[in-house]
Design a protein around this motif. Sequence first.
Motif, PDB file in Angstrom:
ATOM      1  N   ASN A  12      -7.405  53.323 -91.189  1.00 33.89           N
ATOM      2  CA  ASN A  12      -8.083  54.123 -90.176  1.00 33.89           C
ATOM      3  C   ASN A  12      -8.536  55.496 -90.683  1.00 33.89           C
ATOM      4  OD1 ASN A  12      -9.092  54.300 -87.539  1.00 33.89           O
ATOM      5  ND2 ASN A  12      -7.261  55.365 -86.805  1.00 33.89           N
ATOM      6  N   GLY A  13      -9.028  55.525 -91.915  1.00 32.52           N
ATOM      7  CA  GLY A  13      -9.540  56.771 -92.473  1.00 32.52           C
ATOM      8  C   GLY A  13      -8.489  57.707 -93.029  1.00 32.52           C
ATOM      9  N   VAL A  14      -7.248  57.226 -93.105  1.00 35.47           N
ATOM     10  CA  VAL A  14      -6.146  58.033 -93.616  1.00 35.47           C
ATOM     11  C   VAL A  14      -5.531  57.321 -94.815  1.00 35.47           C
ATOM     12  CG1 VAL A  14      -3.893  59.035 -93.101  1.00 35.47           C
ATOM     13  CG2 VAL A  14      -5.659  59.012 -91.351  1.00 35.47           C
ATOM     14  N   HIS A  15      -5.343  58.057 -95.878  1.00 36.48           N
ATOM     15  CA  HIS A  15      -4.745  57.512 -97.102  1.00 36.48           C
ATOM     16  C   HIS A  15      -3.445  58.272 -97.383  1.00 36.48           C
ATOM     17  CE1 HIS A  15      -4.686  55.581-101.038  1.00 36.48           C
ATOM     18  NE2 HIS A  15      -4.456  56.761-101.572  1.00 36.48           N
ATOM     19  N   SER A 111      -2.119  57.284 -86.857  1.00 37.78           N
ATOM     20  CA  SER A 111      -2.445  56.402 -87.991  1.00 37.78           C
ATOM     21  C   SER A 111      -1.377  56.473 -89.075  1.00 37.78           C
ATOM     22  CB  SER A 111      -3.808  56.774 -88.569  1.00 37.78           C
ATOM     23  OG  SER A 111      -4.828  56.610 -87.606  1.00 37.78           O
ATOM     24  N   CYS A 112      -0.928  57.683 -89.394  1.00 32.33           N
ATOM     25  CA  CYS A 112       0.129  57.840 -90.408  1.00 32.33           C
ATOM     26  C   CYS A 112       1.423  57.162 -89.966  1.00 32.33           C
ATOM     27  CB  CYS A 112       0.397  59.315 -90.682  1.00 32.33           C
ATOM     28  SG  CYS A 112      -0.857  60.116 -91.671  1.00 32.33           S
ATOM     29  N   LYS A 113       1.798  57.384 -88.720  1.00 31.94           N
ATOM     30  CA  LYS A 113       3.044  56.777 -88.238  1.00 31.94           C
ATOM     31  C   LYS A 113       2.932  55.259 -88.207  1.00 31.94           C
ATOM     32  CE  LYS A 113       5.403  60.569 -87.633  1.00 31.94           C
ATOM     33  NZ  LYS A 113       4.461  61.615 -88.021  1.00 31.94           N
ATOM     34  N   LEU A 114       1.769  54.742 -87.842  1.00 32.60           N
ATOM     35  CA  LEU A 114       1.581  53.292 -87.852  1.00 32.60           C
ATOM     36  C   LEU A 114       1.708  52.751 -89.270  1.00 32.60           C
ATOM     37  CD1 LEU A 114       1.018  50.777 -86.199  1.00 32.60           C
ATOM     38  CD2 LEU A 114      -1.397  51.347 -86.247  1.00 32.60           C
ATOM     39  N   LEU A 115       1.133  53.440 -90.243  1.00 35.50           N
ATOM     40  CA  LEU A 115       1.270  53.032 -91.645  1.00 35.50           C
ATOM     41  C   LEU A 115       2.727  53.026 -92.082  1.00 35.50           C
ATOM     42  CD1 LEU A 115      -1.639  54.945 -93.435  1.00 35.50           C
ATOM     43  CD2 LEU A 115      -1.277  52.475 -93.471  1.00 35.50           C
ATOM     44  N   LEU A 116       3.434  54.126 -91.818  1.00 31.05           N
ATOM     45  CA  LEU A 116       4.821  54.256 -92.285  1.00 31.05           C
ATOM     46  C   LEU A 116       5.766  53.321 -91.546  1.00 31.05           C
ATOM     47  CD1 LEU A 116       4.967  58.132 -92.723  1.00 31.05           C
ATOM     48  CD2 LEU A 116       4.966  56.411 -94.548  1.00 31.05           C
ATOM     49  N   LEU A 117       5.576  53.180 -90.247  1.00 26.83           N
ATOM     50  CA  LEU A 117       6.425  52.272 -89.480  1.00 26.83           C
ATOM     51  C   LEU A 117       6.174  50.818 -89.883  1.00 26.83           C
ATOM     52  CD1 LEU A 117       6.177  54.013 -85.999  1.00 26.83           C
ATOM     53  CD2 LEU A 117       8.292  53.666 -87.301  1.00 26.83           C
ATOM     54  N   HIS A 119       5.081  49.714 -92.761  1.00 24.66           N
ATOM     55  CA  HIS A 119       5.663  49.512 -94.088  1.00 24.66           C
ATOM     56  C   HIS A 119       7.187  49.413 -93.998  1.00 24.66           C
ATOM     57  CE1 HIS A 119       5.796  49.547 -98.432  1.00 24.66           C
ATOM     58  NE2 HIS A 119       6.680  50.529 -98.396  1.00 24.66           N
ATOM     59  N   ALA A 120       7.793  50.280 -93.180  1.00 25.68           N
ATOM     60  CA  ALA A 120       9.256  50.284 -93.050  1.00 25.68           C
ATOM     61  C   ALA A 120       9.774  48.984 -92.448  1.00 25.68           C
ATOM     62  CB  ALA A 120       9.710  51.480 -92.215  1.00 25.68           C
ATOM     63  N   PHE A 121       9.187  48.553 -91.343  1.00 28.85           N
ATOM     64  CA  PHE A 121       9.692  47.365 -90.654  1.00 28.85           C
ATOM     65  C   PHE A 121       9.172  46.063 -91.265  1.00 28.85           C
ATOM     66  CE2 PHE A 121      10.295  50.368 -86.997  1.00 28.85           C
ATOM     67  CZ  PHE A 121      11.656  50.189 -86.861  1.00 28.85           C
ATOM     68  N   ASP A 122       7.863  45.999 -91.539  1.00 28.57           N
ATOM     69  CA  ASP A 122       7.247  44.734 -91.939  1.00 28.57           C
ATOM     70  C   ASP A 122       7.365  44.443 -93.435  1.00 28.57           C
ATOM     71  OD1 ASP A 122       6.497  44.575 -89.266  1.00 28.57           O
ATOM     72  OD2 ASP A 122       4.478  45.347 -89.633  1.00 28.57           O
ATOM     73  N   THR A 123       7.424  45.473 -94.264  1.00 29.38           N
ATOM     74  CA  THR A 123       7.504  45.269 -95.712  1.00 29.38           C
ATOM     75  C   THR A 123       8.923  45.496 -96.236  1.00 29.38           C
ATOM     76  OG1 THR A 123       5.199  45.960 -95.949  1.00 29.38           O
ATOM     77  CG2 THR A 123       6.558  45.955 -97.950  1.00 29.38           C
ATOM     78  N   LEU A 124       9.519  46.625 -95.868  1.00 24.83           N
ATOM     79  CA  LEU A 124      10.854  46.949 -96.383  1.00 24.83           C
ATOM     80  C   LEU A 124      11.972  46.213 -95.655  1.00 24.83           C
ATOM     81  CD1 LEU A 124      10.440  50.815 -96.840  1.00 24.83           C
ATOM     82  CD2 LEU A 124      10.229  49.026 -98.593  1.00 24.83           C
ATOM     83  N   GLY A 125      11.720  45.827 -94.405  1.00 23.45           N
ATOM     84  CA  GLY A 125      12.753  45.151 -93.631  1.00 23.45           C
ATOM     85  C   GLY A 125      13.776  46.074 -93.014  1.00 23.45           C
ATOM     86  N   CYS A 126      13.357  47.285 -92.660  1.00 23.55           N
ATOM     87  CA  CYS A 126      14.280  48.237 -92.046  1.00 23.55           C
ATOM     88  C   CYS A 126      14.797  47.720 -90.698  1.00 23.55           C
ATOM     89  CB  CYS A 126      13.597  49.582 -91.823  1.00 23.55           C
ATOM     90  SG  CYS A 126      13.342  50.509 -93.336  1.00 23.55           S
ATOM     91  N   ALA A 127      16.035  48.072 -90.404  1.00 28.04           N
ATOM     92  CA  ALA A 127      16.631  47.763 -89.109  1.00 28.04           C
ATOM     93  C   ALA A 127      16.350  48.873 -88.108  1.00 28.04           C
ATOM     94  CB  ALA A 127      18.139  47.564 -89.251  1.00 28.04           C
ATOM     95  N   VAL A 128      16.182  50.081 -88.607  1.00 28.41           N
ATOM     96  CA  VAL A 128      15.938  51.229 -87.734  1.00 28.41           C
ATOM     97  C   VAL A 128      15.183  52.301 -88.507  1.00 28.41           C
ATOM     98  CG1 VAL A 128      18.164  52.316 -88.255  1.00 28.41           C
ATOM     99  CG2 VAL A 128      17.031  52.872 -86.113  1.00 28.41           C
ATOM    100  N   VAL A 129      14.300  52.993 -87.797  1.00 34.72           N
ATOM    101  CA  VAL A 129      13.584  54.146 -88.355  1.00 34.72           C
ATOM    102  C   VAL A 129      13.881  55.331 -87.444  1.00 34.72           C
ATOM    103  CG1 VAL A 129      11.349  55.163 -88.919  1.00 34.72           C
ATOM    104  CG2 VAL A 129      11.766  52.728 -89.376  1.00 34.72           C
ATOM    105  N   GLY A 130      14.350  56.419 -88.035  1.00 35.23           N
ATOM    106  CA  GLY A 130      14.699  57.598 -87.268  1.00 35.23           C
ATOM    107  C   GLY A 130      13.698  58.728 -87.425  1.00 35.23           C
ATOM    108  N   HIS A 187      -1.638  50.551 -81.817  1.00 34.91           N
ATOM    109  CA  HIS A 187      -3.002  50.043 -82.044  1.00 34.91           C
ATOM    110  C   HIS A 187      -3.863  50.270 -80.800  1.00 34.91           C
ATOM    111  CE1 HIS A 187      -2.999  48.261 -86.032  1.00 34.91           C
ATOM    112  NE2 HIS A 187      -1.779  47.779 -85.804  1.00 34.91           N
ATOM    113  N   TYR A 188      -3.279  50.058 -79.625  1.00 33.57           N
ATOM    114  CA  TYR A 188      -3.999  50.300 -78.369  1.00 33.57           C
ATOM    115  C   TYR A 188      -4.397  51.773 -78.255  1.00 33.57           C
ATOM    116  CZ  TYR A 188      -4.729  51.061 -73.380  1.00 33.57           C
ATOM    117  OH  TYR A 188      -5.259  51.449 -72.172  1.00 33.57           O
ATOM    118  N   GLN A 189      -3.464  52.675 -78.547  1.00 34.49           N
ATOM    119  CA  GLN A 189      -3.782  54.111 -78.481  1.00 34.49           C
ATOM    120  C   GLN A 189      -4.942  54.457 -79.404  1.00 34.49           C
ATOM    121  OE1 GLN A 189       0.131  55.771 -79.415  1.00 34.49           O
ATOM    122  NE2 GLN A 189       0.183  56.687 -77.370  1.00 34.49           N
TER     123      GLN A 189
END
Length: 195
Positions: A12-15, A111-117, A119-130, A187-189
């Motif tokens: 979304n235009g953010v790297h 956009s940044c939070k969507l990227l990081l979240l 990656h954390a949940f879907d790629t890394l397999g995190c149980a929780v993000v604080g 994504h809706y937002q």
Amino acid sequence: MIAVEPVALEFNGVHLEPLSLEHVDGLRLAAADGDLWNLRVTSVPEPHRTQAYVHAALEMKDRVAFAVVDSSSGNVIGTTSYHDILPAVDRVEIGYTWYAKSVQRSHVNTSCKLLLLSHAFDTLGCAVVGFRTDNFNYASQKAIERLGAKKDGVIRHHAPRRDGTVRDTVMYSIVRGEWPEIKSHLHYQLSRHAC
């Protein structure tokens, strides 16, 4: 057990790219956009301390720091990090986040939070993000709550501020089971505020 490594992410235009000393000048300009270091409840570095800020971020053992870059211009517009990484319980926190004033209240933070979240949940397999923030940083608390994070509580007399006072820290989290609904909502937002 999660293993958090530096990675480049784009959406979304953010790297997001791994923070390095090459980003010092860009971060200095981003902080100057709004004189952000004058905000009592943030950790934005003063211009002459930007290089030391980046050095400190790179030296932290449990932090993976990113430069936030505008994809179209290539300009550094802020920074964010994974931190307080606890592989034994599959937990990371997202923080040390700040953006140039000109991109605040835009699509950038979501956009940044969507990227990081993602990656954390879907790629890394995190149980929780604080998330954590200063008890007087009401804008940050509202932004975290808009993401869908739940307030866990307040740690009193927790961390020093740059002015010598000691802050209470407000803690939030998102657990894995909440992520699919939160992901859809983010994504809706963004679809409502297309850039």
